[in-house]
Design a protein around this motif. Sequence first.
Motif, PDB file in Angstrom:
ATOM      1  N   CYS A 165      -3.115  -5.438   2.490  1.00 18.35           N
ATOM      2  CA  CYS A 165      -2.601  -4.222   2.055  1.00 18.35           C
ATOM      3  C   CYS A 165      -3.362  -4.378   0.636  1.00 18.35           C
ATOM      4  CB  CYS A 165      -0.894  -4.797   1.457  1.00 18.35           C
ATOM      5  SG  CYS A 165      -0.152  -4.301   0.388  1.00 18.35           S
ATOM      6  N   HIS A 187      -3.568   4.403   1.859  1.00 19.58           N
ATOM      7  CA  HIS A 187      -3.221   3.910   0.628  1.00 19.58           C
ATOM      8  C   HIS A 187      -5.421   3.569  -0.322  1.00 19.58           C
ATOM      9  CE1 HIS A 187      -0.031   1.024  -0.221  1.00 19.58           C
ATOM     10  NE2 HIS A 187      -0.274   0.559   1.610  1.00 19.58           N
ATOM     11  N   CYS A 199       0.336  -2.325   6.630  1.00 20.62           N
ATOM     12  CA  CYS A 199       0.242  -3.891   5.944  1.00 20.62           C
ATOM     13  C   CYS A 199      -0.535  -4.336   7.034  1.00 20.62           C
ATOM     14  CB  CYS A 199       1.717  -4.995   6.611  1.00 20.62           C
ATOM     15  SG  CYS A 199       2.678  -3.445   5.871  1.00 20.62           S
ATOM     16  N   THR A 242      -2.773  -3.004  -2.472  1.00 15.87           N
ATOM     17  CA  THR A 242      -2.372  -2.908  -3.559  1.00 15.87           C
ATOM     18  C   THR A 242      -1.543  -4.171  -4.568  1.00 15.87           C
ATOM     19  OG1 THR A 242       0.033  -3.066  -3.017  1.00 15.87           O
ATOM     20  CG2 THR A 242      -0.976  -0.441  -2.432  1.00 15.87           C
ATOM     21  N   GLY A 282       7.876   1.911   6.532  1.00 18.49           N
ATOM     22  CA  GLY A 282       8.666   0.251   6.238  1.00 18.49           C
ATOM     23  C   GLY A 282       6.966  -0.765   6.519  1.00 18.49           C
ATOM     24  N   ASP A 297       4.805   2.151   3.653  1.00 18.18           N
ATOM     25  CA  ASP A 297       3.950   3.285   4.333  1.00 18.18           C
ATOM     26  C   ASP A 297       3.151   2.402   5.858  1.00 18.18           C
ATOM     27  OD1 ASP A 297       1.710   1.528   3.485  1.00 18.18           O
ATOM     28  OD2 ASP A 297       1.621   2.627   1.324  1.00 18.18           O
ATOM     29  N   ALA A 325       1.091  -5.588  -3.070  1.00 13.84           N
ATOM     30  CA  ALA A 325       2.634  -5.845  -2.468  1.00 13.84           C
ATOM     31  C   ALA A 325       3.005  -7.141  -1.747  1.00 13.84           C
ATOM     32  CB  ALA A 325       3.127  -4.927  -2.423  1.00 13.84           C
ATOM     33  N   LEU A 326       2.389  -7.326  -1.186  1.00 15.62           N
ATOM     34  CA  LEU A 326       2.005  -8.400   0.257  1.00 15.62           C
ATOM     35  C   LEU A 326       0.929  -9.406  -0.615  1.00 15.62           C
ATOM     36  CD1 LEU A 326       1.973  -7.790   3.844  1.00 15.62           C
ATOM     37  CD2 LEU A 326       1.013 -10.016   3.162  1.00 15.62           C
ATOM     38  N   CYS A 331       6.471  -2.577  -2.906  1.00 14.13           N
ATOM     39  CA  CYS A 331       5.854  -1.940  -2.164  1.00 14.13           C
ATOM     40  C   CYS A 331       6.563  -0.234  -1.717  1.00 14.13           C
ATOM     41  CB  CYS A 331       6.114  -2.908  -1.077  1.00 14.13           C
ATOM     42  SG  CYS A 331       6.036  -1.817   0.779  1.00 14.13           S
ATOM     43  N   ILE A 332       5.840   0.300  -1.446  1.00 14.40           N
ATOM     44  CA  ILE A 332       5.856   2.024  -1.240  1.00 14.40           C
ATOM     45  C   ILE A 332       5.918   2.033   0.244  1.00 14.40           C
ATOM     46  CG2 ILE A 332       5.276   2.530  -3.407  1.00 14.40           C
ATOM     47  CD1 ILE A 332       2.397   3.977  -1.863  1.00 14.40           C
TER      48      ILE A 332
HETATM   49  S1  SF4 Z   1       2.974  -4.297   2.340  1.00 15.72           S
HETATM   50 FE1  SF4 Z   1       2.911  -2.580   3.622  1.00 15.72          FE
HETATM   51  S2  SF4 Z   1       3.926  -0.886   3.963  1.00 15.72           S
HETATM   52 FE2  SF4 Z   1       4.253  -2.160   2.509  1.00 15.72          FE
HETATM   53  S3  SF4 Z   1       2.645  -1.400   0.065  1.00 15.72           S
HETATM   54 FE3  SF4 Z   1       1.348  -3.030   1.228  1.00 15.72          FE
HETATM   55  S4  SF4 Z   1       0.929  -1.714   2.840  1.00 15.72           S
HETATM   56 FE4  SF4 Z   1       2.272  -0.730   2.245  1.00 15.72          FE
END
Ligand code: SF4
Lengths: 204, 531
Positions: free
Chosen positions: B207, A197, B203, B209, B325, B200, B211-212, B197-198
Amino acid sequence: MKGCLISQAPLFVQGGAEKMLQTRRSFLSGAGAGLLTFSLGGCKVEMTPGEARRQQASYSILNAEEVRVLDALAETLLPGAAAAGMAHFIDHQLAAAPGRQLLMIKYLGVDPPFSAFYQAGLTALNVYSKTRYGQPFPAIDPAQAHELVTTISQENPAGWEGAPAPFFYFVLRNDAVDVLYGTRAGIEGLGIPYMAHIEPATPW
Amino acid sequence: MNQDRSDTGADSTDVIIVGSGAAGSALAARLAEGGKKIVILEAGPDRSNKDLISSQIWARRLKWSGPPVIETGNDKIGHIFNTGYGVGGSALHHFGVWPRLHPEDFNSFSSYERGLDWPIAYEDLKPWYDQVQQEVGISGDAEQETWRPDGAPYPMGPVPVFAQGHVIKRGFDTLGIKTAPLPLAITTRPYNGRPACIWDGWCDAGCPTGALANPLTVYLPKAKTAGAILTTNATVTRILTTRDGTLATGVEYAGENGSRKQLLARVVVLAAFSVQNPRLLLASASEKHPNGLANSSDCVGRYIMTHPAGSIYGLFDDETLSYLGAVGGQLLSQDGYDKLTHRDKGAFGSYQWMIAQAVKPNDLLGIGLTRPDLFGSKLQAFMERAIRGFATMTAVAEDLPDTNNRLILADEKDHLGVPLAKVTHTTHPESKALWQAVMDEGQAIFKAAGAQAIWTGPQAPMHIMGGTIMGSNPMTSVTNSFGQTHDIPNLVIAGPGLFPTSGGVNPTYTVHALAMRTSRHLLDNWNVLTA
Ligand code: SF4
Ligand SMILES: Cc1cc2nc3c(=O)[nH]c(=O)nc-3n(C[C@H](O)[C@H](O)[C@H](O)COP(=O)(O)OP(=O)(O)OC[C@H]3O[C@@H](n4cnc5c(N)ncnc54)[C@H](O)[C@@H]3O)c2cc1C
């Protein structure tokens, strides 16, 4: 120091993990090149830890003998770890402020500063090698080094000083795994995608 | 303006929240939205998404870097690995596995004469679980979770199952043990402006992005929008009280340069996690509270718990793609949640399997460390083999609360003059027996799944709970069900330190549900509380 800051980012370098793919993306961004600042002939030079080792950049914490023992131990623990810059990795981390150190030992119940742990262990390893084989650790042959590391992975040899030998083995072995397999080069070298990321600006 | 000047010249506010992690940020959001002036004091540095660098090496910067904690006992709590530091706290790089506690977790003593009773029942938390689930966005499949307590269905569909999940599921299916998608506080579709989430597997490094659902993503932005002030590098060293010791008046804290300041408030909330909360209470002893604040019961620091966790590892002929995952996993099994499942083996307690964690090669949870005995060319060969066919699952087992598993103050002090915490933890024999029985079951499951090689990890401490437990009886607990200390009603505790029992599930969903319930109570009773 003006005029001293040189950037050495070889796209392909020999040996160890850095032989691995330097992807176009990471090369173009400069990030995956993993440059750290090392001291070379009195100059501050940016290079990869593996390159720093080849160019014999100086160390901040470890002395020459400790580096020789650490290089030999790295190769025994995980072939390629010395060339990937394990000694510079550990030295670099030991020189950092406690809150910024990235060594796995910080999880393992040892209070900082960690240099005493590393230095005592490297000395003990050398002393034990001399007792067992009559030579310092860097001078014994690979089979002897393997035997010796097998012993310290299981028990404290007589006269061993510092943290327990199996714990020293455990920590250094995992440092080797960090250096060889914990970077973009290492992960891609194992054949799986890195998928960052946020790309680390340096491997550590 | 969030801070006013008091008569004594010190700044004052409505509520001080100590700690900006899971509990602190959720409370800050709700109380600020309720019109209260909030100041969050956070000991560690500021963090933003940019700090969440995708590297297991860099991730170590997020771990606890405050004063050392002395650990003793046979089964230590693994403080540094289990604790974060700085904005977002431990929750900044937590894995987002969010199952609910079960009804039977709340009355363990009444039903089984084991552990303790909570002062509330599952039904009391249910509406808060439902509310948090909607706000945070949990993905899962409620119908497939046949063991799931009553509650609203998940707002998002479940995590995809990758090859590793399918491979391990074969074993569960063969033995007739049910699995379901793992409930995750991770988006499986765009949700409230957050991307999906992608998968990858970064976590554990945090994370970046959105997503978490870590504190930076959900509750801290809400808190700030509603006016809460976050002060970083501000380590609370002492809780202040009125001269008669009946009310909290604020805190003393040290800024980055060590300078001491005071901040006064009408309510003080301790949300500095299960170790620092009791440490602060004990270190704030005064003439009126010689054994530490809120400690007339002598319970502050007692009943520290950590789930005895254990991992099963296997090598398969299949390509498992174990790097794909979320780090929390893909599937869940709570078929063994009944506390008497392994009674014939001398075990007591609930447990769950988190199945098919995404793994990286290095670090404490990495593939390389699963075989610490290997080095040299054997380690190289193992890594090359495992990267293709490795699979793993992790059991979270209940840790029975024990009054002797305890935090006390050490003789040594930190650089600010506050005594260090010393934590003793030894797993209860019936919890240890549970761990062993579960490890045996796990190996049988991997065998049934067709693993070529099977091995297990050691008993590992996962999550830290207890230390400031809630209860109905002020003689045997530190707080009431809202986290208000029995002795000082405007001194409130938040976080998993409140749990009287650990259950066999990850704690942070419950931490949030409790925080929501507490904020409602504080807002509804504000005038009485601060009269
Ligand atoms: S939650 Fe985990 S797997 Fe999903 S995008 Fe974020 S870091 Fe990656
Ligand atoms: C690697 C990892 C993975 C995890 N995965 C999961 C999971 O999948 N599911 C789950 O349910 N739970 C998980 N957890 C546990 C979860 O993170 C905690 O339960 C949760 O964060 C506890 O919330 P808290 O607010 O009590 O503490 P924290 O989130 O730790 O926040 C406490 C804050 O207080 C600050 N603080 C401490 N002392 C002081 C002081 N004196 N003054 C001011 N500030 C102070 C700290 O710096 C910190 O920011 C995981 C934890 C870790 C470490």
